[in-house]
Design an enzyme around this catalytic site. Structure first.
Site, PDB file in Angstrom:
ATOM      1  NE  ARG A  81      -3.984  -1.929   2.196  1.00  0.00           N
ATOM      2  CZ  ARG A  81      -3.743  -3.006   2.933  1.00  0.00           C
ATOM      3  NH1 ARG A  81      -2.672  -3.071   3.701  1.00  0.00           N
ATOM      4  NH2 ARG A  81      -4.588  -4.015   2.911  1.00  0.00           N
ATOM      5  CE  LYS A 103       1.827  13.420 -15.964  1.00  0.00           C
ATOM      6  NZ  LYS A 103       1.110  13.435 -17.254  1.00  0.00           N
ATOM      7  CD  GLU A 145      10.137  16.563 -23.167  1.00  0.00           C
ATOM      8  OE1 GLU A 145       9.393  17.516 -22.844  1.00  0.00           O
ATOM      9  OE2 GLU A 145       9.751  15.612 -23.879  1.00  0.00           O
ATOM     10  CE  LYS A 177       6.674  17.464 -15.090  1.00  0.00           C
ATOM     11  NZ  LYS A 177       6.956  16.136 -15.637  1.00  0.00           N
ATOM     12  CD  GLU A 187      -1.769  15.521 -16.625  1.00  0.00           C
ATOM     13  OE1 GLU A 187      -1.878  14.336 -16.354  1.00  0.00           O
ATOM     14  OE2 GLU A 187      -0.916  15.988 -17.404  1.00  0.00           O
ATOM     15  NE  ARG A 191       1.428  17.281 -13.947  1.00  0.00           N
ATOM     16  CZ  ARG A 191       1.802  16.530 -12.920  1.00  0.00           C
ATOM     17  NH1 ARG A 191       1.308  16.756 -11.729  1.00  0.00           N
ATOM     18  NH2 ARG A 191       2.661  15.576 -13.075  1.00  0.00           N
ATOM     19  CG  ASN A 195       0.071  18.038 -22.694  1.00  0.00           C
ATOM     20  OD1 ASN A 195       0.922  17.257 -22.299  1.00  0.00           O
ATOM     21  ND2 ASN A 195      -1.192  17.959 -22.349  1.00  0.00           N
ATOM     22  CG  HIS A 198       4.617  16.698 -25.497  1.00  0.00           C
ATOM     23  ND1 HIS A 198       5.469  17.762 -25.359  1.00  0.00           N
ATOM     24  CD2 HIS A 198       5.290  15.623 -25.018  1.00  0.00           C
ATOM     25  CE1 HIS A 198       6.601  17.346 -24.803  1.00  0.00           C
ATOM     26  NE2 HIS A 198       6.520  16.048 -24.582  1.00  0.00           N
ATOM     27  CG  HIS A 202       2.105  12.412 -27.761  1.00  0.00           C
ATOM     28  ND1 HIS A 202       1.419  12.962 -26.700  1.00  0.00           N
ATOM     29  CD2 HIS A 202       3.302  12.027 -27.267  1.00  0.00           C
ATOM     30  CE1 HIS A 202       2.175  12.911 -25.614  1.00  0.00           C
ATOM     31  NE2 HIS A 202       3.327  12.354 -25.935  1.00  0.00           N
ATOM     32  CG  HIS A 214       9.255  11.910 -26.496  1.00  0.00           C
ATOM     33  ND1 HIS A 214       7.901  11.835 -26.718  1.00  0.00           N
ATOM     34  CD2 HIS A 214       9.429  12.867 -25.553  1.00  0.00           C
ATOM     35  CE1 HIS A 214       7.284  12.692 -25.926  1.00  0.00           C
ATOM     36  NE2 HIS A 214       8.195  13.344 -25.217  1.00  0.00           N
TER      37      HIS A 214
HETATM   38  N1  LIG Z   1       6.350  10.513 -15.245  1.00  0.00           N
HETATM   39  C1  LIG Z   1       6.488  11.563 -16.037  1.00  0.00           C
HETATM   40  O1  LIG Z   1       6.052  12.664 -15.714  1.00  0.00           O
HETATM   41  C2  LIG Z   1       7.190  11.373 -17.346  1.00  0.00           C
HETATM   42  C3  LIG Z   1       7.589  12.499 -18.080  1.00  0.00           C
HETATM   43  C4  LIG Z   1       8.258  12.302 -19.274  1.00  0.00           C
HETATM   44  C5  LIG Z   1       8.531  11.012 -19.714  1.00  0.00           C
HETATM   45  N2  LIG Z   1       8.115   9.939 -18.984  1.00  0.00           N
HETATM   46  C6  LIG Z   1       8.396   8.571 -19.426  1.00  0.00           C
HETATM   47  O2  LIG Z   1       9.802   8.399 -19.508  1.00  0.00           O
HETATM   48  C7  LIG Z   1      10.084   7.383 -20.461  1.00  0.00           C
HETATM   49  C8  LIG Z   1      11.248   7.836 -21.320  1.00  0.00           C
HETATM   50  O3  LIG Z   1      12.367   8.069 -20.483  1.00  0.00           O
HETATM   51  P1  LIG Z   1      13.858   8.115 -21.043  1.00  0.00           P
HETATM   52  O4  LIG Z   1      13.900   8.977 -22.243  1.00  0.00           O
HETATM   53  O5  LIG Z   1      14.737   8.400 -19.893  1.00  0.00           O
HETATM   54  O6  LIG Z   1      14.053   6.634 -21.615  1.00  0.00           O
HETATM   55  P2  LIG Z   1      14.671   5.285 -20.978  1.00  0.00           P
HETATM   56  O7  LIG Z   1      14.356   5.172 -19.552  1.00  0.00           O
HETATM   57  O8  LIG Z   1      14.250   4.195 -21.871  1.00  0.00           O
HETATM   58  O9  LIG Z   1      16.250   5.518 -21.150  1.00  0.00           O
HETATM   59  C9  LIG Z   1      16.796   5.618 -22.445  1.00  0.00           C
HETATM   60  C10 LIG Z   1      17.958   4.628 -22.636  1.00  0.00           C
HETATM   61  O10 LIG Z   1      19.119   5.118 -21.949  1.00  0.00           O
HETATM   62  C11 LIG Z   1      19.688   4.117 -21.117  1.00  0.00           C
HETATM   63  N3  LIG Z   1      20.337   4.833 -20.031  1.00  0.00           N
HETATM   64  C12 LIG Z   1      19.755   5.404 -18.950  1.00  0.00           C
HETATM   65  N4  LIG Z   1      20.654   6.102 -18.258  1.00  0.00           N
HETATM   66  C13 LIG Z   1      21.845   5.973 -18.877  1.00  0.00           C
HETATM   67  C14 LIG Z   1      23.150   6.480 -18.637  1.00  0.00           C
HETATM   68  N5  LIG Z   1      23.396   7.329 -17.624  1.00  0.00           N
HETATM   69  N6  LIG Z   1      24.142   6.135 -19.493  1.00  0.00           N
HETATM   70  C15 LIG Z   1      23.869   5.333 -20.555  1.00  0.00           C
HETATM   71  N7  LIG Z   1      22.666   4.839 -20.841  1.00  0.00           N
HETATM   72  C16 LIG Z   1      21.650   5.155 -20.014  1.00  0.00           C
HETATM   73  C17 LIG Z   1      18.520   3.250 -20.763  1.00  0.00           C
HETATM   74  O11 LIG Z   1      18.922   1.955 -20.410  1.00  0.00           O
HETATM   75  C18 LIG Z   1      17.704   3.247 -22.057  1.00  0.00           C
HETATM   76  O12 LIG Z   1      18.225   2.285 -22.934  1.00  0.00           O
HETATM   77  C19 LIG Z   1       8.812   7.125 -21.217  1.00  0.00           C
HETATM   78  O13 LIG Z   1       8.276   5.890 -20.802  1.00  0.00           O
HETATM   79  C20 LIG Z   1       7.891   8.259 -20.804  1.00  0.00           C
HETATM   80  O14 LIG Z   1       6.539   7.878 -20.790  1.00  0.00           O
HETATM   81  C21 LIG Z   1       7.462  10.112 -17.812  1.00  0.00           C
HETATM   82 ZN   LIG Z   2       8.011  14.793 -23.790  1.00  0.00          ZN
END
Ligand SMILES: NC(=O)c1ccc[n+]([C@@H]2O[C@H](COP(=O)([O-])OP(=O)(O)OC[C@H]3O[C@@H](n4cnc5c(N)ncnc54)[C@H](O)[C@@H]3O)[C@@H](O)[C@H]2O)c1
Ligand SMILES: [Zn+2]
Length: 302
Positions: A81, A103, A145, A177, A187, A191, A195, A198, A202, A214
């Site tokens: 929980r 999120k 971003e 942010k 949201e 918030r 976007n 985006h 998207h 992305h």
């Molecule tokens: N919660 C939120 O508010 C929010 C906001 C934006 C994005 N997201 C989510 O985030 C995700 C995308 O995140 P991302 O772009 O970090 O992708 P990711 O987590 O897939 O990382 C990208 C790649 O980099 C590698 N990696 C990570 N750190 C590294 C490092 N220091 N050195 C070398 N390689 C490294 C990872 O293994 C992966 O292969 C999506 O699922 C998206 O929906 C969430």
């Molecule tokens: Zn984004």
């Protein structure tokens, strides 16, 4: 208190041992990539944790990019929980975006991020040294971003981006942010300004069959949405030119009518009107409804 460090296999290879030792944590990992961000992965990790006797007094340490943070964050939200969560973002995007705002969630076959929770960490640790191993395309994903954050709420961050250090860029993007999230924790309205770029972005990701990253898709989305804003009489020629200098909108050859069709299937439509977070000027945003039949035309001309 026992701590469980959750990460993906790429980050585990690079940083797993060092952090487990430092934090006296046990390591749990899963294959890197968006396709791992599922209920199945979460469930497998939960079973492993329970089998090893982890319970209510666990701290979950999420070490990785947005995929790890979203998945491990959601796991922390429901494990017994809800247990303490510490985020250690290792991608630029995760530092400025995924780690901020509470999120968490996973993907399903029906769509991305459809199952999840709002759950805030007890602590977020940002260490620029992770960027030294990050591949260039991932740096660009995060950079887009950061520039987006500038466009939304910090004109100087956008305009003087090249003159700022990584530390300043990251701090300022987080600040933008944080400020927006604080006004709208769940949201419901404000918030949505996050976007920017985006709505079109998207749709471009979908149309390109995820061949566009992305960051690439959002960069084009920002440029195309800037044109829409200009056509609607908000964004000045000067600001539009400034944005197109950084994000050339013509660097792609997707059919804009198809892009509009995809946006139509999205949830941002009501009574023939598409809702966008549009830039009024560099540094400020408004939520605007644009008649569907005008959208493609506005993206084409400037
Ligand atoms: N919660 C939120 O508010 C929010 C906001 C934006 C994005 N997201 C989510 O985030 C995700 C995308 O995140 P991302 O772009 O970090 O992708 P990711 O987590 O897939 O990382 C990208 C790649 O980099 C590698 N990696 C990570 N750190 C590294 C490092 N220091 N050195 C070398 N390689 C490294 C990872 O293994 C992966 O292969 C999506 O699922 C998206 O929906 C969430
Ligand atoms: Zn984004």
């Amino acid at each position: 208190v026992r701590s469980a460090l959750i990460t993906d296999d790429v980050v585990a290879q690079l940083y797993g041992q060092q952090f487990c030792k430092e934090l006296k944590s046990e390591l749990f990992s899963f294959p890197s990539g968006e396709t791992s961000k599922t209920r199945e992965t979460k469930q497998r990790l939960e079973n492993e944790l329970l089998e090893k006797g982890f319970s209510r007094d666990t701290t979950i340490v999420a070490l990785g990019g947005g995929v790890v943070l979203d998945l491990a964050g959601f796991l922390a939200a429901t494990f017994c929980r809800g247990v303490d969560l510490v985020l250690i973002p290792t991608t630029l995007l995760a530092m400025v975006d995924a780690a901020i705002g509470g999120k968490t969630g996973v993907n399903t076959p029906q769509g991305k991020n459809l199952i999840g929770a709002f759950y805030f960490p007890k602590q977020i640790v940002i260490d620029l040294r992770f960027l030294t191993t990050l591949p260039q395309p991932e740096i660009w994903n995060g950079t887009v971003e950061i520039l987006k954050a500038g466009l939304i709420g910090d004109q100087e961050l956008f305009v003087n981006f090249s003159d700022l250090s990584w530390k300043e860029r990251i701090q300022r993007a987080i600040e933008v942010k944080r400020r927006i999230v604080a006004q709208d924790l769940e949201e419901r309205g404000v918030r949505r300004v996050l976007n920017v770029g985006h709505t079109v972005g998207h749709a471009l990701e979908t149309v390109s069959n995820y061949q566009l990253s992305h960051g690439q898709a959002v960069a084009m989305g920002i440029a195309l949405e800037a044109r829409i804003s200009h056509a609607m009489g908000f964004l000045s020629c000067k600001d539009l030119a400034e944005i197109e200098k950084r994000f050339p909108p013509l660097a792609f050859d997707y059919d804009l009518d198809t892009v509009v069709q995809v946006m139509k299937l999205d949830k941002k439509i009501k009574d023939g009107t598409l809702y966008f977070a549009l830039l009024k000027e560099i540094g400020s945003v408004a939520l605007v409804g644009v008649p569907l039949e005008e959208v493609a035309c506005a993206m084409r001309t400037c």
